[in-house]
Write an enzyme that holds these catalytic residues in place. Structure first.
Site, mmCIF file in Angstrom:
data_model
loop_
_atom_site.group_PDB
_atom_site.id
_atom_site.type_symbol
_atom_site.label_atom_id
_atom_site.label_comp_id
_atom_site.label_asym_id
_atom_site.label_seq_id
_atom_site.Cartn_x
_atom_site.Cartn_y
_atom_site.Cartn_z
ATOM 1 N N GLY A 1 0.852 -1.134 -0.167
ATOM 2 C CA GLY A 1 0.021 0.141 0.045
ATOM 3 C C GLY A 1 0.859 1.263 0.082
ATOM 4 N N CYS A 2 0.562 2.582 -0.429
ATOM 5 C CA CYS A 2 1.013 3.705 -0.771
ATOM 6 C C CYS A 2 1.490 4.141 0.868
ATOM 7 C CB CYS A 2 0.424 4.629 -1.319
ATOM 8 S SG CYS A 2 -1.310 4.905 -0.942
ATOM 9 N N TYR A 3 0.355 4.291 1.692
ATOM 10 C CA TYR A 3 0.811 4.525 2.990
ATOM 11 C C TYR A 3 1.834 3.853 3.864
ATOM 12 C CZ TYR A 3 -3.242 8.275 3.000
ATOM 13 O OH TYR A 3 -3.893 8.951 2.646
ATOM 14 N N THR B 1 4.165 1.991 2.671
ATOM 15 C CA THR B 1 5.376 1.991 2.138
ATOM 16 C C THR B 1 6.254 3.044 2.894
ATOM 17 O OG1 THR B 1 4.842 1.252 -0.196
ATOM 18 C CG2 THR B 1 6.707 2.697 -0.258
#
Lengths: 349, 349, 349, 349
Positions: free
Chosen positions: B160-162, B164
């Protein structure tokens, strides 16, 4: 990609700490045939490039340092110089560099060598030009209209951002004689804020620009004579506007014509069919289609009820309108394939 | 650069018409070792890629057309598949592709294979997982923490972006035992709007997002358990916020520690010294430093009066937070140098 | 300020959950002589107003609830109705309300009663008009050009946002016979995104609009005939553009004229000297000067080299271009001082 | 509304050409009981107000001119002075005005009289305070926590924007003893760009702020001690961030507590039930809900897994965070109803 084998030219960037300098550096990180050996800046002299531009950490340029301008060093060590200074500041430096090394290829971002005749420059910019003798060595650097000339010259006057979008938008119709010049040609242009350059100024602080839109230079703008000269027109009505976004120019251009819509579209398509950087579109472009690239996207149509052709032309003002075009010009003067390092596509969102 | 000689893998992108698909395509225009042979989209099936994304005119992908998903065709013709579908839509397709061709390398953008145990997934996402047997073939695709595992697996669960931004921001301190876990760890994250995906939605229309800032998912967000699992922590307080900009996540992370500021800074620098994509910074990063890139920029400091370490971690949510990381993972599973096609620097402005 | 003593009219707002509805409500919180008794919305029927618009918590409207449309209730209980529906949805409702109560004052935001002749409407909008008989009761609600007519009518057709900015920008020159109509008149307009209305749509999601600028409706837009009719011109070239900001329209208007700059400026100043809501400016306006207000700021100049007059006209598209103008019209039809509740100044930043 | 009958106080604004000055003027256009008689500005001395702020054309202030500061004139002719100067510039002027006329009510926007003890000020701001003797005449102007004190004082120290959002967000829990102070309290705040003030500065030019998000003051910010003092806490971890938007602060605040979610929500609701300007919300607020207003919108919740209460507090940094609060304080010191001229609702979009 720096440091790979193969031929390589050495480049200097004078005035590298502005927006066009930063964009040029970004583009050159992707260019396999150029190494940047010197970057100068008065404001940031002595600082590491990555202290001013931390986004270049881990780039091929991460060890560069902003230096004071040194004409000898640059003229003798470099093959190409990008001069990213404002008008009037540029011609003394161009003259100095040329005098030391007439073999040097100089890409000048300023207006100082854009006109055919220094007199026009002096009238438009209200400045006395002290390097008039170099006009014979210089040419206007819009490859789509004078590529052959560029190959032969030492000083390439990189065009203004607005003129690039407007000249490319009118050129096919003008060359083909389709513009009825008894009616004034109107170029209503809208630019992102990088066009104002990088400087502390109340007018360009975030809050005064954000969530607002305005026209400026309404009584006359220096880009109008540049456009008129290159299109061989007596006058062009040009109104620039400021859009609350970073990058991009969209010019909406009106001219009277007898030509039909389909005819115009066919002519534009045919005219630019071998130009990689001009994309004649089937529908009106957005500036985000070209942001970060060297493309000029053009759409042309005709309104029968008013007899007006309408051209929509979109570029990135610091791409095809400045640093991208400078790299394209460098490729030409250095004999590299013209698209080298420029086959980049927009981030879009 | 497509079509040059040298080794080449064939890639398919499933669900290519969203923001992560568009970004992946953009990155792959610069990748010398991959050719994209198939792009699928339900919404735009049958349309030319450049009708949906005109910014790819004149790109290597300008002749592609959005196709319906065809498992046989993809599994048999491709070496790598990027599956850009949302959670729950992804696992049936991954299962189908894997069943047809277990040699295929699948980079999955969804949450479907991110957890170690399908039970955690089922609890967090409230969905029954019907491909539980594939968890042994899958791993979490955050190269900086489990590169070796990625090399050995067929299904790479792109993080997931968050998570990461937060995991990379906490990992050195966690591994070195510097986090006092008696105090809750807090990750206060702020994301650009591409993170919401590409869909018509009143909540994400321009006017409702522009000139506003808000928190969301305040009562709990699915990325919190992902973060906690990868850091082996019982719980993490995670609050996401929406920033009126397109790209970027900045996470401000707080944890209690006995360590001093200089010690922390030294440990972070040392920990990531061989990781090209992590830039440990001397000052707090901006999201614009990393926009359009695969970098994660990290700054760490300590406030003695409260005993809190503060980590600022910046990524591009669709770069290192999605499509950039997917290319990095592809490079690893295909045996290419990990930075291939990813040595891009931010547009910055 | 609601609930103070003094005369009071009862108002209903039909279709109150859109941007024009929200703006109307905001303006009416400051109007001492109106109480809003009914707000309707199909989409949010049954919801509290403050659940949809929490920014109205603690306002005079905090107890309102979105109701289904009920013609009897509205026509019998109200003095004024604001009908904020799109074209085609509006005329059946206007007809129904008028039939029940011909004393009702109806301010219609749609295009349904803007033209003099229903035939023009049917041609431009491609819709059969089933309330043709009401055109005699209706008038165009641009007070600066037909205030007396507005006082006498029951149905006020609130003008389009673009036409408001363009008609006010051309009216003095047209009335004084200064426009050379042998050349086409060009209106190049730029609008904020609220102009697109409040609806889920991919084209108007944040990321697709932000950091981009484009023209639309290039082949023809429905506002062009509205402009031409009100100015009694055969045709006007009109090109709308989308600016990445919420509010504001700036129209840049070009026409051929023999008049001199100073003459034009004097005529405009004189023409509007008693119009509170038109501010003839000494320099080009920004949209932020008028955002949130009912002002139209106008600057006029002349370029001798091309013979073109250039008018810059700025409004808030949902202020003077919609809800502000609706309140102004309401003040006129109700016999209130025309500026009541509208002496608001821009937030500016 | 200026010039209506009724009691009226005369006000001066010192340093009126900044953002807080402009906002104050805007709010005072709607205040029936105040007339602004003097505006001063060093930068724009001698200019008409409407040359600097053309959005005030046709306002009650359209005839004002920026004057040089004249202590005699102001102290003798005015009842209220708003001093919109930065810290250190303010106290000599406050002292001078007070000395001439101790009856004058002075609302000071700077930090110069915010602390209880001049020593704290000197430590935090690194400035010697030469008007220490006036601390007894001064008080902190946050009406919701010390309204009675404000009524009795001559010098009202208008609170900082961040402290306003954070103190109001923590006060009910602190007063009720619900904060476990053995763990640090964390305030992670995000501000629009008007918070930086109106000045030419490279750091706040449009392009460097737009499309980016960052933290600043990470090693310590002067608002932290202000917050700690008013809440009687030894320390607060405070991290400010810059959001690419004009107006608004959103603070996300974390503290350890034994209290349950419902208990907290009930306590906050009860605590603020008579405070018009605090709206305790059922869901997290957006900054656009409060932009242009004097409201502070607060949402509180609790995460059981981490034991953390999370408070989301939203204000307009130049509204309740500056000029709105100044008007509220003026209403209190002048004996007007506290909401006079402040019953404004957000433009929202």
């Amino acid at each position: 990609m720096q440091g790979t084998s193969g031929p390589s030219v050495k480049a200097a960037i004078i005035g590298a700490s502005g927006y066009t300098g930063a964009e040029l550096l970004r583009l050159l990180t992707l260019h396999p045939l150029v190494s940047v050996v010197t970057v100068t800046s008065r404001q940031f002299e002595g600082k590491k490039l990555t202290d001013v531009f931390p986004h270049f950490l881990k780039s091929p340029f991460s060890e560069l340092q902003f230096e004071p301008y040194n004409s000898e060093k640059i003229a003798k060590n470099c093959d190409v110089v990008f001069c990213c200074l404002p008008h009037k500041a540029s011609f003394p430096i161009v003259k100095e560099l040329y005098t030391i090394n007439p073999e040097l290829k100089i890409i000048d971002f300023s207006a100082d060598f854009r006109f055919k005749d220094p007199k026009t420059y002096e009238e438009v910019y209200g400045v006395e030009h002290s390097a008039k003798e170099l006009f014979g060595k210089a040419t206007y650097g819009l490859p789509e209209i004078n590529r052959e000339e560029i190959k032969r010259k030492s000083i390439i006057a990189n065009p203004g951002c607005y003129p690039t979008s407007i000249i490319l938008g009118l050129y096919p119709a003008r060359v083909k004689g389709l513009i009825d010049t008894s009616f004034p040609i109107i170029a209503d242009s809208k630019s992102g804020v990088t066009g104002a350059g990088r400087k502390a100024s109340l007018s360009f602080t975030f809050c005064e620009v954000n969530e607002s839109f305005k026209a400026y230079g309404v009584e006359g703008h220096r880009h109008a004579p540049e456009i008129a000269e290159k299109l061989n027109l007596p006058a062009v009505r040009f109104t620039p506007h400021l859009v609350p976004m970073n990058r991009g120019i969209l010019s909406t251009i009106y001219f009277k014509t007898e030509a039909k819509k389909e005819e115009l579209q066919e002519i534009y398509r045919e005219f630019y069919k071998d130009e990689y950087f001009v994309r004649v579109r089937n529908s009106p472009p957005s500036t985000s289609d070209v942001a970060g690239t060297n493309f000029c996207d053009i759409y042309v149509t005709k309104e029968e009820s008013t007899g007006l052709a309408v051209v929509i032309s979109a570029i990135d003002n610091i791409g095809k309108g400045a640093s991208g075009q400078a790299v394209q010009n460098m490729n030409i003067v250095c004999g590299f394939p013209e698209t080298t390092g420029l086959e980049l596509f927009s981030n879009w969102i």
